[in-house]
Motif scaffolding. Structure first.
Motif, mmCIF file in Angstrom:
data_model
loop_
_atom_site.group_PDB
_atom_site.id
_atom_site.type_symbol
_atom_site.label_atom_id
_atom_site.label_comp_id
_atom_site.label_asym_id
_atom_site.label_seq_id
_atom_site.Cartn_x
_atom_site.Cartn_y
_atom_site.Cartn_z
ATOM 1 N N LYS A 145 12.779 -0.895 -20.073
ATOM 2 C CA LYS A 145 11.579 -1.207 -20.876
ATOM 3 C C LYS A 145 10.853 -2.307 -20.129
ATOM 4 N N PRO A 146 9.527 -2.175 -19.935
ATOM 5 C CA PRO A 146 8.817 -3.168 -19.131
ATOM 6 C C PRO A 146 9.057 -4.610 -19.611
ATOM 7 N N GLY A 147 9.500 -5.452 -18.686
ATOM 8 C CA GLY A 147 9.641 -6.879 -18.987
ATOM 9 C C GLY A 147 10.862 -7.263 -19.798
ATOM 10 N N ILE A 148 11.709 -6.271 -20.142
ATOM 11 C CA ILE A 148 12.870 -6.561 -21.004
ATOM 12 C C ILE A 148 14.170 -6.284 -20.241
ATOM 13 N N CYS A 149 15.085 -7.263 -20.287
ATOM 14 C CA CYS A 149 16.360 -7.127 -19.574
ATOM 15 C C CYS A 149 17.177 -5.960 -20.144
ATOM 16 N N ASP A 150 17.622 -5.046 -19.272
ATOM 17 C CA ASP A 150 18.422 -3.893 -19.711
ATOM 18 C C ASP A 150 19.735 -4.354 -20.324
ATOM 19 N N ARG A 151 20.258 -5.452 -19.763
ATOM 20 C CA ARG A 151 21.608 -5.844 -20.148
ATOM 21 C C ARG A 151 21.649 -6.586 -21.487
ATOM 22 N N CYS A 152 20.674 -7.524 -21.689
ATOM 23 C CA CYS A 152 20.797 -8.347 -22.907
ATOM 24 C C CYS A 152 19.551 -8.370 -23.784
ATOM 25 N N GLY A 153 18.463 -7.740 -23.334
ATOM 26 C CA GLY A 153 17.289 -7.646 -24.211
ATOM 27 C C GLY A 153 16.333 -8.832 -24.163
ATOM 28 N N ALA A 154 16.652 -9.855 -23.353
ATOM 29 C CA ALA A 154 15.742 -11.009 -23.243
ATOM 30 C C ALA A 154 14.545 -10.625 -22.364
ATOM 31 N N SER A 155 13.472 -11.432 -22.400
ATOM 32 C CA SER A 155 12.322 -11.162 -21.537
ATOM 33 C C SER A 155 12.618 -11.654 -20.127
ATOM 34 N N VAL A 156 12.348 -10.809 -19.135
ATOM 35 C CA VAL A 156 12.604 -11.230 -17.755
ATOM 36 C C VAL A 156 11.427 -12.081 -17.265
ATOM 37 N N ILE A 157 11.694 -12.929 -16.282
ATOM 38 C CA ILE A 157 10.653 -13.839 -15.779
ATOM 39 C C ILE A 157 10.648 -13.837 -14.242
ATOM 40 N N GLN A 158 9.581 -14.380 -13.689
ATOM 41 C CA GLN A 158 9.549 -14.606 -12.245
ATOM 42 C C GLN A 158 10.040 -16.032 -12.009
ATOM 43 N N ARG A 159 10.999 -16.185 -11.092
ATOM 44 C CA ARG A 159 11.473 -17.539 -10.780
ATOM 45 C C ARG A 159 10.311 -18.339 -10.213
ATOM 46 N N GLU A 160 10.225 -19.591 -10.614
ATOM 47 C CA GLU A 160 9.166 -20.485 -10.133
ATOM 48 C C GLU A 160 9.097 -20.448 -8.601
ATOM 49 N N ASP A 161 10.279 -20.443 -7.962
ATOM 50 C CA ASP A 161 10.311 -20.508 -6.498
ATOM 51 C C ASP A 161 10.144 -19.135 -5.838
ATOM 52 N N ASP A 162 9.877 -18.085 -6.619
ATOM 53 C CA ASP A 162 9.574 -16.768 -6.038
ATOM 54 C C ASP A 162 8.067 -16.536 -5.956
ATOM 55 N N ARG A 163 7.262 -17.529 -6.336
ATOM 56 C CA ARG A 163 5.810 -17.358 -6.249
ATOM 57 C C ARG A 163 5.388 -17.399 -4.780
ATOM 58 N N ALA A 164 4.282 -16.679 -4.466
ATOM 59 C CA ALA A 164 3.923 -16.412 -3.066
ATOM 60 C C ALA A 164 3.946 -17.631 -2.142
ATOM 61 N N GLU A 165 3.275 -18.723 -2.500
ATOM 62 C CA GLU A 165 3.208 -19.870 -1.565
ATOM 63 C C GLU A 165 4.606 -20.457 -1.372
ATOM 64 N N THR A 166 5.377 -20.466 -2.469
ATOM 65 C CA THR A 166 6.715 -21.050 -2.374
ATOM 66 C C THR A 166 7.618 -20.177 -1.503
ATOM 67 N N VAL A 167 7.430 -18.877 -1.575
ATOM 68 C CA VAL A 167 8.235 -17.965 -0.754
ATOM 69 C C VAL A 167 7.980 -18.250 0.726
ATOM 70 N N LEU A 168 6.709 -18.428 1.087
ATOM 71 C CA LEU A 168 6.386 -18.691 2.494
ATOM 72 C C LEU A 168 7.000 -20.019 2.939
ATOM 73 N N LYS A 169 6.958 -21.001 2.058
ATOM 74 C CA LYS A 169 7.564 -22.304 2.373
ATOM 75 C C LYS A 169 9.086 -22.141 2.552
ATOM 76 N N ARG A 170 9.714 -21.397 1.643
ATOM 77 C CA ARG A 170 11.167 -21.211 1.721
ATOM 78 C C ARG A 170 11.559 -20.474 3.000
ATOM 79 N N LEU A 171 10.707 -19.517 3.407
ATOM 80 C CA LEU A 171 11.000 -18.800 4.644
ATOM 81 C C LEU A 171 10.915 -19.726 5.853
ATOM 82 N N SER A 172 9.923 -20.620 5.843
ATOM 83 C CA SER A 172 9.820 -21.508 7.010
ATOM 84 C C SER A 172 10.995 -22.498 7.022
ATOM 85 N N VAL A 173 11.410 -22.946 5.833
ATOM 86 C CA VAL A 173 12.598 -23.818 5.756
ATOM 87 C C VAL A 173 13.826 -23.056 6.271
ATOM 88 N N TYR A 174 13.916 -21.781 5.894
ATOM 89 C CA TYR A 174 15.046 -20.966 6.352
ATOM 90 C C TYR A 174 15.084 -20.893 7.879
#
Ligand code: AMP
Length: 213
Positions: A145-174
């Protein structure tokens, strides 16, 4: 067996580590999960770690190394463990080597290799369940179901650090801080390269084949 998972953020280390933990019946220790658990519980460590994590930076070694050393000293780690997200700096790798000197260091460093473009695509689509920790992808592993966890029914979210600019920063740190560890473990003769662009089950099969049953 003492295993460490290397690879860029979003390469699928966590998923593989969970599967390996079940197969080999050894604990899966994720420093990212430990920090996120502390953030959720509102601890002092969580408060400090969050600042760095939200910015896509590494949490300082002073807050990270002892935490892992304590964890691997616990009785459930006697048969081995899988470290997921640690070590991430040369200093952390050296501290781990020092702590394990008597035991002869880790057995294997599994390098899950995925090109940067694929990482960006994966991480920007990643969704996680804040309640049970299940992980999804809007295209590759959608919730039923869109946006709903299959396992427990809670609403799924995007991790703060998975946002585009942060991803690029994390890759350069990597690339700057963590990638050099591949050579560190290669020189030790303990590193195996895995093609992380394959489907999850094929990645797992390749790791198991290279680790031996
Ligand atoms: P992960 O879930 O492994 O991608 O980790 C999420 C974030 O937690 C990272 O971007 C870092 O900010 C922090 N973190 C996790 N493991 C470490 C580590 N070994 N050293 C420093 N920071 C870490």
């Amino acid at each position: 067996m003492k295993i460490i998972m290397l690879g860029a953020p979003g390469a699928g280390k966590g998923t593989q580590a969970k599967m390996l933990s079940e197969k080999y019946d050894i604990p899966h220790i994720s420093t990212g999960d430990i920090f996120r658990g502390n953030i959720k519980a509102g601890t002092e460590l969580g408060r400090k770690a969050k600042e760095y994590m939200d910015a896509g930076a590494l949490v300082p070694d002073e807050l990270t190394v002892d935490l892992v050393m304590d964890r691997i000293g616990q009785s459930d780690c006697e048969k081995g463990y899988i470290l997921d997200g640690f070590p991430r700096t040369m200093n952390q790798a050296q501290k781990l080597s020092e702590a394990l000197a008597a035991a002869g260091d880790i057995d294997v460093a599994v390098n899950v290799d995925v090109p940067d473009e694929a990482i960006v695509e994966r991480m920007s689509g990643r969704r996680v369940c804040p309640s049970c920790g299940a992980s999804y992808h809007v295209v590759n592993i959608p919730t039923k179901k869109p946006g709903i966890c299959d396992r427990c029914g809670a609403s799924v979210i995007q991790r703060e650090d998975d946002r585009a600019e942060t991803v690029l920063k994390r890759l350069s740190v990597y690339h700057e801080q963590t990638q050099p560890l591949i050579d560190y473990y290669k020189e030790m003769g303990r590193e195996v390269d895995i093609d992380g662009t394959q489907p999850m089950e094929s990645v797992f099969a390749e790791i198991v084949r290279k680790l031996g049953d």
